[in-house]
Design an enzyme around this catalytic site. Structure first.
Site, PDB file in Angstrom:
ATOM      1  N   CYS A  90      14.737  -4.604  -4.245  1.00 39.95           N
ATOM      2  CA  CYS A  90      15.508  -3.777  -5.165  1.00 39.95           C
ATOM      3  C   CYS A  90      14.623  -2.838  -5.969  1.00 39.95           C
ATOM      4  CB  CYS A  90      16.301  -4.675  -6.098  1.00 39.95           C
ATOM      5  SG  CYS A  90      17.289  -5.809  -5.158  1.00 39.95           S
ATOM      6  N   GLU A  91      13.967  -1.945  -5.290  1.00 41.63           N
ATOM      7  CA  GLU A  91      13.105  -0.939  -5.922  1.00 41.63           C
ATOM      8  C   GLU A  91      13.158   0.299  -5.042  1.00 41.63           C
ATOM      9  OE1 GLU A  91      10.718  -1.138  -8.525  1.00 41.63           O
ATOM     10  OE2 GLU A  91      10.859  -3.279  -8.946  1.00 41.63           O
ATOM     11  N   ARG A 142       0.806  -1.234   0.000  1.00 47.30           N
ATOM     12  CA  ARG A 142       0.000   0.000   0.000  1.00 47.30           C
ATOM     13  C   ARG A 142       0.842   1.290   0.000  1.00 47.30           C
ATOM     14  NH1 ARG A 142      -3.309   1.578   3.154  1.00 47.30           N
ATOM     15  NH2 ARG A 142      -4.842   2.173   1.608  1.00 47.30           N
TER      16      ARG A 142
HETATM   17  N1  LLP Z   1     -17.302  -3.419  -3.569  1.00 47.10           N
HETATM   18  C1  LLP Z   1     -16.602  -3.339  -4.707  1.00 47.10           C
HETATM   19  C2  LLP Z   1     -17.277  -3.576  -5.987  1.00 47.10           C
HETATM   20  C3  LLP Z   1     -15.229  -3.018  -4.672  1.00 47.10           C
HETATM   21  O1  LLP Z   1     -14.543  -2.929  -5.802  1.00 47.10           O
HETATM   22  C4  LLP Z   1     -14.597  -2.795  -3.424  1.00 47.10           C
HETATM   23  C5  LLP Z   1     -13.176  -2.475  -3.356  1.00 47.10           C
HETATM   24  C6  LLP Z   1     -15.377  -2.925  -2.257  1.00 47.10           C
HETATM   25  C7  LLP Z   1     -16.720  -3.227  -2.372  1.00 47.10           C
HETATM   26  C8  LLP Z   1     -14.798  -2.730  -0.885  1.00 47.10           C
HETATM   27  O2  LLP Z   1     -14.327  -1.450  -0.691  1.00 47.10           O
HETATM   28  P1  LLP Z   1     -13.863  -0.986   0.780  1.00 47.10           P
HETATM   29  O3  LLP Z   1     -15.080  -1.024   1.673  1.00 47.10           O
HETATM   30  O4  LLP Z   1     -12.851  -1.936   1.244  1.00 47.10           O
HETATM   31  O5  LLP Z   1     -13.343   0.371   0.572  1.00 47.10           O
HETATM   32  N2  LLP Z   1      -6.189  -1.934  -2.657  1.00 47.10           N
HETATM   33  C9  LLP Z   1      -6.748  -0.656  -2.335  1.00 47.10           C
HETATM   34  C10 LLP Z   1      -8.265  -0.683  -2.249  1.00 47.10           C
HETATM   35  C11 LLP Z   1      -8.927  -1.256  -3.468  1.00 47.10           C
HETATM   36  C12 LLP Z   1     -10.438  -1.346  -3.351  1.00 47.10           C
HETATM   37  C13 LLP Z   1     -10.995  -2.221  -4.406  1.00 47.10           C
HETATM   38  N3  LLP Z   1     -12.420  -2.367  -4.366  1.00 47.10           N
HETATM   39  C14 LLP Z   1      -6.100  -0.132  -1.062  1.00 47.10           C
HETATM   40  O6  LLP Z   1      -5.224  -0.803  -0.511  1.00 47.10           O
HETATM   41  O7  LLP Z   1      -6.427   0.953  -0.615  1.00 47.10           O
END
Ligand code: LLP
Length: 425
Positions: free
Chosen positions: A349-350, A319
């Site tokens: 290595c980045e 993240r």
């Molecule tokens: N529903 C859908 C269709 C989604 O695409 C996502 C997240 C969620 C629900 C859940 O979202 P949340 O409540 O967790 O915000 N890797 C990124 C976050 C990517 C979110 C992808 N979709 C990070 O580490 O911040």
């Protein structure tokens, strides 16, 4: 160290030792080593319950977004609480089946679903497909017809709103690949009878992640409701209304809306509606329920900058490198160590392999442990084997009990399935 107090819930210092519920982080680390993710059962349950309580007047189907954390013990904890799942792949579907989730609480979103994934989800009798394009819809119709089944479908509409969050996790504008524009979606609903094996009866939105205010959600929900109203005037019955996930949490000094405050704003908009509400929270439930522990190897000083080098890398927790995300860093044992300003970096290595830039951190002794907070969502699930590094272990704590719920990957795991062909030997 920073002056604000991070709400670390069930991770608290007791007699100078960081504990998860009733267990010292140091005693886990002694047995399991580092890097390791540690989850609090209590925080997971409480955060799930916060949403359930806040929205209880409409008893929503709460589909935990498995992409945030798909550890089986975490999923099982939430199944016991009555959670369903928002899934995005055949793999996530299999995990839902493995933890014996109620398939009538499973919604399947993703801009690209393969035939095999669609067939598996139809066989598993999930609640609903959240469909993101017309070609996908046609394909599901074709497969459902072949399987002689009727499946429920919600259209993920793209409300074309900008969510105030990192561009890489903002999804609700037409510049992004997600959802279907309103005009096309309306056309599909009006033409719904031509899909003989689909019940197109739901509307889905998800505008992005780590959104800390209610306003953008409300704009999107109001747009979606106006869309539903127009459809209902044309005789289309909407049975499911899915408002997605996206509720932000505290990483640093954010003041995100609480579940209660969010409900207070959303529920009046839904008054008198006949549809069933679906929610897809991920980060809100898992984010502050997990921490990530790493070992300080040593510091180096090049005359311009100090670097604290730890045994975890961007392959373990991506993240900060990927989104410039902030994770608070605290020592496992409170110490009198002086605070230094440094970059906390991994061994990869980045140049992007940095957990914190110019951060004030306790300069603990070499070999001592540091904890990155709020790492329960999008942590382990995004880990990779870059630089031939095995993924870390995962542990869950419940009261004074704890267990390893994902073994650390070994070199043998990493080369399983790899081979050198005869012609190269
Ligand atoms: N529903 C859908 C269709 C989604 O695409 C996502 C997240 C969620 C629900 C859940 O979202 P949340 O409540 O967790 O915000 N890797 C990124 C976050 C990517 C979110 C992808 N979709 C990070 O580490 O911040």
């Amino acid at each position: 160290m920073s002056t604000y107090r991070h709400p670390i819930h069930d991770f608290q210092y007791k007699a100078g030792e960081l504990c998860c519920e009733g267990v010292k982080v140091s005693s886990i680390v002694k047995k399991v080593g580092t890097p390791v993710y540690i989850y609090s059962h209590k925080t997971l349950v409480e955060h799930f319950q916060k949403i359930r309580e806040a929205f209880k007047s409409v008893s929503p189907i709460i589909c935990f977004a498995m992409k945030a954390n798909s550890n089986l013990a975490v999923l099982k904890t939430l199944v016991h609480e009555g959670a369903g799942f928002d899934i995005v792949s055949g793999g996530e579907l299999k995990k839902a089946l493995l933890v014996k989730a109620d398939m009538k609480k499973v919604a399947y979103a993703s801009v690209g679903k393969t035939d095999e994934e669609i067939m598996a989800a139809i066989r598993a009798e999930i609640l609903i497909f959240n469909v993101e394009s017309k070609p996908e819809l046609k394909n599901i119709e074709r497969i459902a017809a072949k399987m002689k089944r009727t499946v429920q479908v919600a259209l993920r509409i793209n409300p074309d709103v900008q969510a105030p969050t990192h561009d890489k996790i903002s999804t609700g504008s037409l510049k992004k690949k997600f959802g279907i524009d309103l005009k096309t979606a309306r056309g599909i609903f009006l033409d719904r009878r031509s899909y003989n094996h689909l019940r197109i009866n739901g509307v889905h939105i998800h505008i992005g992640s780590q959104i800390t205010e209610s306003a953008p959600f409300l704009v999107a929900i109001k747009k979606a409701l106006a869309f539903v109203d127009a459809l209902e005037r044309d005789g289309v019955k909407i049975e499911y209304f899915d408002i997605g996930g996206g509720m932000g949490i505290v990483y640093k000094d954010e003041a995100p809306q609480t579940a209660e405050a969010y409900a207070r704003k959303v529920l009046p908009l839904l008054k008198g509606r006949k549809f069933r509400l679906i929610m897809e929270p991920g980060r809100f439930i898992a984010g502050n329920a997990g921490v990530f522990v790493t070992k300080k190897l040593y510091t180096k000083d090049n005359g311009v900058k100090k670097f604290m080098i730890v045994d975890a890398g961007m392959n373990d927790l991506v993240r900060p490198s990927m989104y410039g995300a902030y994770h608070e860093i605290v020592p496992v044992k409170k110490s009198k160590a002086k605070v230094i300003v440094c970059d906390v970096v991994g061994p990869i290595c980045e140049s992007a392999d940095v957990f914190a830039h110019d951060r004030k951190v306790a300069d603990v002794k070499d070999g001592e442990f540091l904890v990155l907070l709020s790492a329960g969502a999008y942590g382990y699930v995004m880990a990779s084997n870059y630089n031939v590094r095995g993924r870390s272990a995962e542990v869950i704590v419940k009261g004074d009990q704890w267990a390893v719920v994902q073994q650390r990957e070994t070199f043998k795991d990493l080369i399983a399935g790899a081979s050198i062909p005869e012609f190269l030997k």
